[in-house]
Write a protein that holds these residues in place. Structure first.
Motif, mmCIF file in Angstrom:
data_model
loop_
_atom_site.group_PDB
_atom_site.id
_atom_site.type_symbol
_atom_site.label_atom_id
_atom_site.label_comp_id
_atom_site.label_asym_id
_atom_site.label_seq_id
_atom_site.Cartn_x
_atom_site.Cartn_y
_atom_site.Cartn_z
ATOM 1 N N ARG A 75 -13.303 -0.733 -11.519
ATOM 2 C CA ARG A 75 -11.986 -0.777 -12.144
ATOM 3 C C ARG A 75 -10.877 -0.602 -11.112
ATOM 4 O O ARG A 75 -9.718 -0.489 -11.464
ATOM 5 C CB ARG A 75 -11.895 0.294 -13.215
ATOM 6 N N HIS A 76 -11.194 -0.600 -9.819
ATOM 7 C CA HIS A 76 -10.178 -0.348 -8.806
ATOM 8 C C HIS A 76 -9.143 -1.460 -8.686
ATOM 9 O O HIS A 76 -8.062 -1.230 -8.178
ATOM 10 C CB HIS A 76 -10.823 -0.078 -7.444
ATOM 11 N N ASP A 77 -9.429 -2.635 -9.171
ATOM 12 C CA ASP A 77 -8.458 -3.720 -9.113
ATOM 13 C C ASP A 77 -7.733 -3.935 -10.429
ATOM 14 O O ASP A 77 -6.987 -4.885 -10.573
ATOM 15 C CB ASP A 77 -9.146 -5.026 -8.695
ATOM 16 N N MET A 78 -7.952 -3.074 -11.388
ATOM 17 C CA MET A 78 -7.285 -3.199 -12.672
ATOM 18 C C MET A 78 -5.837 -2.735 -12.533
ATOM 19 O O MET A 78 -5.583 -1.659 -11.999
ATOM 20 C CB MET A 78 -7.985 -2.338 -13.730
ATOM 21 N N PRO A 79 -4.879 -3.546 -12.996
ATOM 22 C CA PRO A 79 -3.479 -3.113 -12.898
ATOM 23 C C PRO A 79 -3.206 -1.933 -13.829
ATOM 24 O O PRO A 79 -3.815 -1.804 -14.886
ATOM 25 C CB PRO A 79 -2.692 -4.350 -13.338
ATOM 26 N N VAL A 80 -2.278 -1.100 -13.416
ATOM 27 C CA VAL A 80 -1.865 0.023 -14.238
ATOM 28 C C VAL A 80 -0.855 -0.519 -15.249
ATOM 29 O O VAL A 80 0.083 -1.225 -14.875
ATOM 30 C CB VAL A 80 -1.223 1.129 -13.371
ATOM 31 N N PRO A 81 -1.043 -0.235 -16.523
ATOM 32 C CA PRO A 81 -0.144 -0.776 -17.545
ATOM 33 C C PRO A 81 1.305 -0.332 -17.358
ATOM 34 O O PRO A 81 1.571 0.759 -16.850
ATOM 35 C CB PRO A 81 -0.696 -0.207 -18.859
ATOM 36 N N ARG A 82 2.211 -1.187 -17.783
ATOM 37 C CA ARG A 82 3.629 -0.818 -17.794
ATOM 38 C C ARG A 82 3.795 0.403 -18.687
ATOM 39 O O ARG A 82 3.049 0.599 -19.624
ATOM 40 C CB ARG A 82 4.461 -1.951 -18.364
ATOM 41 N N GLY A 83 4.776 1.202 -18.380
ATOM 42 C CA GLY A 83 5.029 2.373 -19.200
ATOM 43 C C GLY A 83 4.312 3.621 -18.728
ATOM 44 O O GLY A 83 4.656 4.712 -19.153
ATOM 45 N N VAL A 84 3.318 3.484 -17.852
ATOM 46 C CA VAL A 84 2.645 4.656 -17.296
ATOM 47 C C VAL A 84 3.587 5.269 -16.257
ATOM 48 O O VAL A 84 4.123 4.566 -15.400
ATOM 49 C CB VAL A 84 1.292 4.265 -16.644
ATOM 50 N N ALA A 85 3.800 6.570 -16.355
ATOM 51 C CA ALA A 85 4.724 7.257 -15.449
ATOM 52 C C ALA A 85 4.282 7.100 -14.000
ATOM 53 O O ALA A 85 3.096 7.214 -13.679
ATOM 54 C CB ALA A 85 4.806 8.731 -15.808
ATOM 55 N N ARG A 86 5.248 6.813 -13.144
ATOM 56 C CA ARG A 86 5.020 6.702 -11.712
ATOM 57 C C ARG A 86 6.068 7.535 -11.001
ATOM 58 O O ARG A 86 7.146 7.760 -11.528
ATOM 59 C CB ARG A 86 5.127 5.248 -11.260
ATOM 60 N N ALA A 87 5.749 7.962 -9.801
ATOM 61 C CA ALA A 87 6.705 8.684 -8.966
ATOM 62 C C ALA A 87 6.570 8.142 -7.550
ATOM 63 O O ALA A 87 5.540 7.576 -7.188
ATOM 64 C CB ALA A 87 6.431 10.181 -9.002
ATOM 65 N N GLU A 88 7.625 8.296 -6.769
ATOM 66 C CA GLU A 88 7.601 7.851 -5.376
ATOM 67 C C GLU A 88 7.984 9.006 -4.468
ATOM 68 O O GLU A 88 8.815 9.834 -4.824
ATOM 69 C CB GLU A 88 8.598 6.713 -5.151
ATOM 70 N N VAL A 89 7.390 9.003 -3.296
ATOM 71 C CA VAL A 89 7.762 9.956 -2.268
ATOM 72 C C VAL A 89 7.926 9.173 -0.966
ATOM 73 O O VAL A 89 7.117 8.316 -0.632
ATOM 74 C CB VAL A 89 6.724 11.109 -2.148
ATOM 75 N N ALA A 90 9.036 9.441 -0.275
ATOM 76 C CA ALA A 90 9.320 8.780 1.004
ATOM 77 C C ALA A 90 8.980 9.751 2.131
ATOM 78 O O ALA A 90 9.357 10.927 2.096
ATOM 79 C CB ALA A 90 10.788 8.374 1.072
ATOM 80 N N LEU A 91 8.246 9.243 3.129
ATOM 81 C CA LEU A 91 7.769 10.075 4.233
ATOM 82 C C LEU A 91 8.038 9.410 5.570
ATOM 83 O O LEU A 91 8.143 8.192 5.663
ATOM 84 C CB LEU A 91 6.261 10.308 4.100
ATOM 85 N N ARG A 92 8.111 10.223 6.587
ATOM 86 C CA ARG A 92 8.104 9.752 7.977
ATOM 87 C C ARG A 92 6.839 10.338 8.576
ATOM 88 O O ARG A 92 6.627 11.556 8.510
ATOM 89 C CB ARG A 92 9.330 10.255 8.709
ATOM 90 N N VAL A 93 5.982 9.484 9.127
ATOM 91 C CA VAL A 93 4.673 9.942 9.595
ATOM 92 C C VAL A 93 4.355 9.414 10.987
ATOM 93 O O VAL A 93 4.868 8.384 11.407
ATOM 94 C CB VAL A 93 3.541 9.495 8.631
ATOM 95 N N ASP A 94 3.514 10.162 11.682
ATOM 96 C CA ASP A 94 2.849 9.691 12.890
ATOM 97 C C ASP A 94 1.389 9.510 12.492
ATOM 98 O O ASP A 94 0.718 10.482 12.123
ATOM 99 C CB ASP A 94 2.951 10.710 14.031
ATOM 100 N N LEU A 95 0.937 8.279 12.532
ATOM 101 C CA LEU A 95 -0.446 7.982 12.174
ATOM 102 C C LEU A 95 -1.366 8.316 13.331
ATOM 103 O O LEU A 95 -0.939 8.351 14.490
ATOM 104 C CB LEU A 95 -0.574 6.500 11.823
ATOM 105 N N ARG A 96 -2.615 8.524 13.042
ATOM 106 C CA ARG A 96 -3.595 8.740 14.107
ATOM 107 C C ARG A 96 -3.664 7.465 14.937
ATOM 108 O O ARG A 96 -3.811 6.376 14.388
ATOM 109 C CB ARG A 96 -4.947 9.086 13.527
ATOM 110 N N PRO A 97 -3.516 7.597 16.250
ATOM 111 C CA PRO A 97 -3.482 6.394 17.095
ATOM 112 C C PRO A 97 -4.798 5.623 17.069
ATOM 113 O O PRO A 97 -5.867 6.205 16.904
ATOM 114 C CB PRO A 97 -3.195 6.931 18.496
ATOM 115 N N GLY A 98 -4.681 4.330 17.209
ATOM 116 C CA GLY A 98 -5.855 3.476 17.239
ATOM 117 C C GLY A 98 -5.550 2.126 16.623
ATOM 118 O O GLY A 98 -4.542 1.960 15.947
ATOM 119 N N PRO A 99 -6.429 1.175 16.865
ATOM 120 C CA PRO A 99 -6.207 -0.146 16.283
ATOM 121 C C PRO A 99 -6.264 -0.084 14.761
ATOM 122 O O PRO A 99 -7.106 0.598 14.184
ATOM 123 C CB PRO A 99 -7.352 -0.999 16.841
ATOM 124 N N GLY A 100 -5.312 -0.744 14.126
ATOM 125 C CA GLY A 100 -5.289 -0.776 12.676
ATOM 126 C C GLY A 100 -4.944 0.550 12.033
ATOM 127 O O GLY A 100 -5.376 0.828 10.910
#
Length: 117
Positions: free
Chosen positions: A24-49
């Protein structure tokens, strides 16, 4: 003729079972389901990809709805990312803990906000 009929019934029956119980990982989440957003500034672990590694790890949790990056693809340090999540399935605290495990530095930019989509 009976063999063809039996084969058809089995294929249709088996196919329906696989679809109903499949991933079910590719099933879209229905409209109307509560969502929230968080904005971040990150340093990712270095490496390809590094960006893809981060994305794949976060998307393992069905509570993560969308990961949106700034335009600096291929850069692992000083990245801006907005993560949309489903607060009924994943708390902001749990999301930030998951992000901390995948980065070398994380800073929350602004307050989290609920979205409609």
């Amino acid at each position: 003729m009976r063999v063809l009929l039996l084969a058809t019934v089995l294929l249709v029956g088996c196919g329906a079972g696989v679809t109903a119980t499949g991933p079910r990982h590719d099933m879209p989440v229905p409209r109307g389901v509560a969502r929230a957003e968080v904005a971040l500034r990150v340093d990712l672990r270095p490496g390809p990809g590094c960006e893809e590694v981060f994305d794949l790890a976060l998307y393992e949790d069905r509570g993560v709805d969308l990961v949106q990056w700034d335009r600096h693809a291929g850069v692992c340090k000083g990245r801006s990312v907005t993560i949309r999540y489903l607060p009924r399935q994943l708390s902001e605290g749990a999301l930030l803990e998951a992000v901390r495990k995948l980065t070398t530095r994380v800073e929350k930019v602004g307050a989290a906000r609920e979205t409609e989509r």
